[in-house]
Design a protein around this motif. Structure first.
Motif, PDB file in Angstrom:
ATOM      1  N   LEU A  23       0.830  -1.219   0.000  1.00  0.00           N
ATOM      2  CA  LEU A  23       0.000   0.000   0.000  1.00  0.00           C
ATOM      3  C   LEU A  23       0.857   1.259   0.000  1.00  0.00           C
ATOM      4  O   LEU A  23       1.785   1.385   0.801  1.00  0.00           O
ATOM      5  CB  LEU A  23      -0.902   0.034   1.237  1.00  0.00           C
ATOM      6  CG  LEU A  23      -1.928  -1.097   1.385  1.00  0.00           C
ATOM      7  CD1 LEU A  23      -2.781  -0.871   2.634  1.00  0.00           C
ATOM      8  CD2 LEU A  23      -2.807  -1.207   0.140  1.00  0.00           C
ATOM      9  N   ILE A  47      -6.356  -2.653   1.221  1.00  0.00           N
ATOM     10  CA  ILE A  47      -6.944  -1.309   1.377  1.00  0.00           C
ATOM     11  C   ILE A  47      -8.145  -1.381   2.313  1.00  0.00           C
ATOM     12  O   ILE A  47      -8.290  -0.576   3.235  1.00  0.00           O
ATOM     13  CB  ILE A  47      -7.415  -0.745   0.012  1.00  0.00           C
ATOM     14  CG1 ILE A  47      -6.232  -0.468  -0.916  1.00  0.00           C
ATOM     15  CG2 ILE A  47      -8.236   0.522   0.221  1.00  0.00           C
ATOM     16  CD1 ILE A  47      -6.647   0.042  -2.299  1.00  0.00           C
ATOM     17  N   ALA A 136      -7.532   3.572  -5.372  1.00  0.00           N
ATOM     18  CA  ALA A 136      -7.277   4.366  -4.168  1.00  0.00           C
ATOM     19  C   ALA A 136      -8.533   5.062  -3.669  1.00  0.00           C
ATOM     20  O   ALA A 136      -9.076   5.929  -4.357  1.00  0.00           O
ATOM     21  CB  ALA A 136      -6.188   5.410  -4.437  1.00  0.00           C
TER      22      ALA A 136
END
Ligand code: TXA
Ligand code: MG
Length: 322
Positions: A23, A47, A136
């Protein structure tokens, strides 16, 4: 995790981390994103774990160039190309039909995918070096305030992230406008800096604004973008009354205001933001975070006008307050 200065080495290193399924927090012009290789479902799963986000909430895939839309979407309407050429790189996200190859982990199980080319030199540099899509969401814990500084990400996600690229403060400061182009009627799912009239002008037709019908967008939950301190949205007159009342009860009260008449309020925790929508947007999340950090009993937020230029701010404040 301390934020990393941006240089050719740190960009190469960040791209290598993405390739390894790690990440990387990246600056964009809207807010900082928590990035992973969008083609790698295991990386994407990290995530959701780091954010504490439910798995059925889809992510935005960030791209370096508009032409890459073709790697991620099918049935691309002409409107998408027109919007891309007008607003990309920039704070506009388009929802399109996904290609079969796009992992369902990215799209929350849906058959559509959200795409955006961010207008930030660091994000674009990393995207070009990485040479793929970066999934994202905003780099905050689920339901909390989006980060507009690298330090916000460090404070909130700590070692859950493998690298935080420090691109300085985000220039826009509020999340992108999201437009759904999967129907003949285009619909705004989340207002942002790119306004409905700007979109209508480019598309030369009316654009809808999401109503309450069910769309699986977390930004559409009632409580989102929220400080931990109870926050109330009210216009200046009501705010003054509430302030007196709550202070009279011995409460510690914070105030977030923008109008001149509230600039001299005798309040220890008064943050006075610019009265122009764009400058207010850029300062809003830092201000909310700061007020939240004081551990007050309440935060009173002055209601901005119900005008189009304030649409995105009003949307977020509505969700950040009780
Ligand atoms: O400005 C932004 O958009 C920032 C920066 C990092 O790019 N990102 C961001 O991501 O705000 P996030 O995950 O916090 O919000 C993305 C929004 C969510 O409301 C999500 O549900 C919606 O995009 N979204 C993503 N894919 C979607 C899809 N296929 N259909 C409908 N909504 C979608
Ligand atoms: Mg978010």
């Amino acid at each position: 995790m301390t934020p990393t200065a941006v240089n050719p080495q740190s960009i190469e290193q960040a791209a290598a981390l993405l390739r390894q399924g790690k990440l990387v927090a990246i600056p964009t012009e809207t807010v900082y994103g928590l990035g992973a290789d969008a083609a790698n479902p295991e990386a994407v799963a990290k995530i959701f774990a780091a954010k504490g986000r439910p798995a059925d909430h889809p992510l935005i895939v960030h791209l370096a160039y508009a032409l890459q839309i073709k790697d991620w979407a099918i049935d691309i309407p002409e409107a998408a190309w027109r919007l891309a050429s007008e607003f990309w790189p920039g704070p506009l996200t388009m929802v399109l039909r996904k290609k079969a190859s796009v992992p369902l982990a990215v799209t929350g199980g849906q058959d559509t995918v959200a795409l955006r080319v961010p207008n930030n030199p660091v994000a674009l540099w990393l995207l070009r070096v990485f040479d793929g899509g970066i999934a994202a969401p905003s780099a905050n814990r689920f339901g909390r305030i989006s980060p507009t500084l690298a330090q916000h990400v460090a404070d909130e996600l700590g070692d859950a992230v493998d690298c935080i690229l420090d691109g300085g403060p985000c220039s826009v400061g509020l999340e992108s406008t999201i437009i759904d182009l999967t129907d003949s009627q285009s619909t705004i799912l989340r207002p942002g800096r790119i306004s409905r009239s700007q979109l209508e002008e480019v598309l030369q037709r009316p654009v809808g604004l999401k109503s309450q019908h069910k769309i699986r967008a977390p930004g559409m939950l009632a409580a989102h973008y929220a400080p931990a301190t109870p926050a109330y949205l009210c216009e200046s007159g009501t705010l003054l009354n509430l302030f007196d009342e709550q202070c009279g009860q011995g409460k510690q009260v914070g105030v977030l205001a923008f109008s001149p008449e509230l600039s001299a309020l005798p309040c220890e925790h008064l943050l006075h933001l610019p009265a122009k929508a764009e400058a207010y947007e850029a300062a809003l999340y830092s201000a909310l975070r700061k007020l939240d950090s004081f551990g007050l009993d309440s935060i009173l937020v002055e209601q901005p006008p119900a005008m189009e230029e304030w649409a995105a701010v009003n949307d977020r404040l509505g969700k950040a307050t009780l």
